[in-house]
Design a protein around this motif. Structure first.
Motif, PDB file in Angstrom:
ATOM      1  N   THR A  29      -7.295  16.964  51.771  1.00 54.49           N
ATOM      2  CA  THR A  29      -7.429  18.421  51.744  1.00 54.49           C
ATOM      3  C   THR A  29      -7.060  19.055  50.417  1.00 54.49           C
ATOM      4  O   THR A  29      -7.430  20.198  50.169  1.00 54.49           O
ATOM      5  CB  THR A  29      -6.548  19.049  52.838  1.00 54.49           C
ATOM      6  N   THR A 149     -19.217  26.563  58.332  1.00 51.74           N
ATOM      7  CA  THR A 149     -18.456  25.398  58.761  1.00 51.74           C
ATOM      8  C   THR A 149     -18.565  25.295  60.280  1.00 51.74           C
ATOM      9  O   THR A 149     -19.173  26.148  60.927  1.00 51.74           O
ATOM     10  CB  THR A 149     -16.972  25.506  58.363  1.00 51.74           C
ATOM     11  N   SER A 151     -16.175  25.706  62.278  1.00 50.45           N
ATOM     12  CA  SER A 151     -15.233  26.634  62.905  1.00 50.45           C
ATOM     13  C   SER A 151     -15.525  28.095  62.598  1.00 50.45           C
ATOM     14  O   SER A 151     -15.046  28.988  63.287  1.00 50.45           O
ATOM     15  CB  SER A 151     -13.797  26.312  62.472  1.00 50.45           C
ATOM     16  N   LYS A 152     -16.323  28.370  61.554  1.00 51.55           N
ATOM     17  CA  LYS A 152     -16.618  29.760  61.214  1.00 51.55           C
ATOM     18  C   LYS A 152     -17.860  29.843  60.347  1.00 51.55           C
ATOM     19  O   LYS A 152     -18.298  28.860  59.739  1.00 51.55           O
ATOM     20  CB  LYS A 152     -15.430  30.405  60.484  1.00 51.55           C
ATOM     21  N   GLY A 176     -11.246  25.243  56.700  1.00 55.31           N
ATOM     22  CA  GLY A 176     -10.319  24.874  57.756  1.00 55.31           C
ATOM     23  C   GLY A 176      -9.561  23.606  57.412  1.00 55.31           C
ATOM     24  O   GLY A 176      -9.888  22.883  56.464  1.00 55.31           O
ATOM     25  N   GLU A 177      -8.538  23.320  58.196  1.00 56.87           N
ATOM     26  CA  GLU A 177      -7.681  22.166  57.944  1.00 56.87           C
ATOM     27  C   GLU A 177      -8.437  20.852  58.059  1.00 56.87           C
ATOM     28  O   GLU A 177      -8.073  19.860  57.430  1.00 56.87           O
ATOM     29  CB  GLU A 177      -6.513  22.184  58.935  1.00 56.87           C
ATOM     30  N   TYR A 178      -9.482  20.834  58.857  1.00 55.68           N
ATOM     31  CA  TYR A 178     -10.201  19.583  59.110  1.00 55.68           C
ATOM     32  C   TYR A 178     -11.583  19.571  58.494  1.00 55.68           C
ATOM     33  O   TYR A 178     -12.411  18.736  58.827  1.00 55.68           O
ATOM     34  CB  TYR A 178     -10.263  19.321  60.614  1.00 55.68           C
ATOM     35  N   ASP A 224     -16.738  19.098  59.697  1.00 48.68           N
ATOM     36  CA  ASP A 224     -15.374  18.636  59.945  1.00 48.68           C
ATOM     37  C   ASP A 224     -15.290  17.114  59.915  1.00 48.68           C
ATOM     38  O   ASP A 224     -16.296  16.415  60.024  1.00 48.68           O
ATOM     39  CB  ASP A 224     -14.872  19.133  61.306  1.00 48.68           C
TER      40      ASP A 224
END
Length: 265
Positions: A29, A149, A151-152, A176-178, A224
């Motif tokens: 990351t 992504t 997630s968004k 995102g984190e992933y 992800d």
């Protein structure tokens, strides 16, 4: 006693496995990473930035100023409704499939493949045939990029044309984190073609690549990591998850012991 020790070993083993498989390694990351075989340096020279060249479908806001108020009103028609084709309350010109705009007094002007600065001087020179003193301002209306992504998704307006990939991430709230930063894709329109390019956003040498600057209408797509069943990345969350696992195992073991005692009676 042997069974209890064995159960404790299983619980601790499962907890350790959970910690090892669920934590996102910082190397996945972190930005600005340098390979071991590369020499670390603090000074990087980005690739030369090339001004955006407009294409069919782009919208241009054009404002013309002369000494005549009547002429200004004629050359700068206002819009009565707000929408995507308005900027500062003035009309915008959509570039046709032939790469042209139709401008008052001048007629059709070929603008496709030109920069905003070039278009400004082209229109200004043509208007000087009609007006002795004239000033032209040109802006790109649809100056925005999109981030997509798992997630968004977000479309971000660019306050200026020269935006770096890191500035774009900051404007969109970062990934995102992933998000798999090792396989970032940019979908970009180049002339009549749409190209998809993939790069590793974690590497510091992104600064020296063609991906360093985001261009208007770019789509940045990041998927992800795969196989993330448990998603834990903070110590508090890790500790809580491990504690819950141990607590659940202890509870189950206690119930088993009670059930065994009841059966013996």
């Amino acid at each position: 006693k042997f069974q209890f020790v064995r159960l404790k070993s299983i619980i601790y083993g499962l907890s350790l496995m959970l910690l090892l498989t669920s934590c996102v390694v910082n190397k996945r990351t972190a930005y600005m990473q340098v390979d071991k075989h590369q020499e670390k340096q603090n000074l990087y020279q980005p690739m030369e930035y090339k001004d955006y060249q407009v294409m069919a479908g782009d919208e241009l806001y054009i404002n013309v100023l002369t000494f005549s108020q009547e002429t200004n009103a004629l050359l700068n028609p206002t819009v009565t409704t707000s929408g995507d084709n308005s900027l500062h309350g003035l009309y915008s010109y959509v570039i046709s499939q032939e790469g042209e705009i139709n401008f008052p007094f001048v007629g059709n002007i070929q603008v496709e493949g030109k920069t905003i600065r070039e278009i400004k001087f082209i229109i200004q020179d043509k208007l000087k045939s009609f007006f002795s003193e004239v000033s032209v301002n040109v802006e790109l209306v649809n100056m925005a990029f999109s981030l997509l992504t798992e997630s968004k998704s977000r479309r971000c307006e660019m306050t200026h044309e020269k935006v770096t990939i890191y500035q774009a991430l900051a404007m969109s709230g970062d990934l995102g984190e992933y998000a798999d930063r090792a396989k970032v894709k940019i979908i970009r329109k180049e002339g009549d073609n749409t190209v998809v390019r993939e790069f590793d956003l974690r590497k510091r040498d992104v600064i020296n690549s063609e991906f360093y600057y985001v261009r208007p209408n770019d789509v940045i797509y990041v998927h992800d990591f795969r196989g993330q069943f448990f998603r834990v990345n903070k110590f508090g969350s890790i500790f809580s998850t491990a504690l819950n696992t141990v607590s659940l195992g202890t509870t189950v073991w206690g119930l088993v012991r009670i059930f065994t005692k009841v059966q013996k009676k």
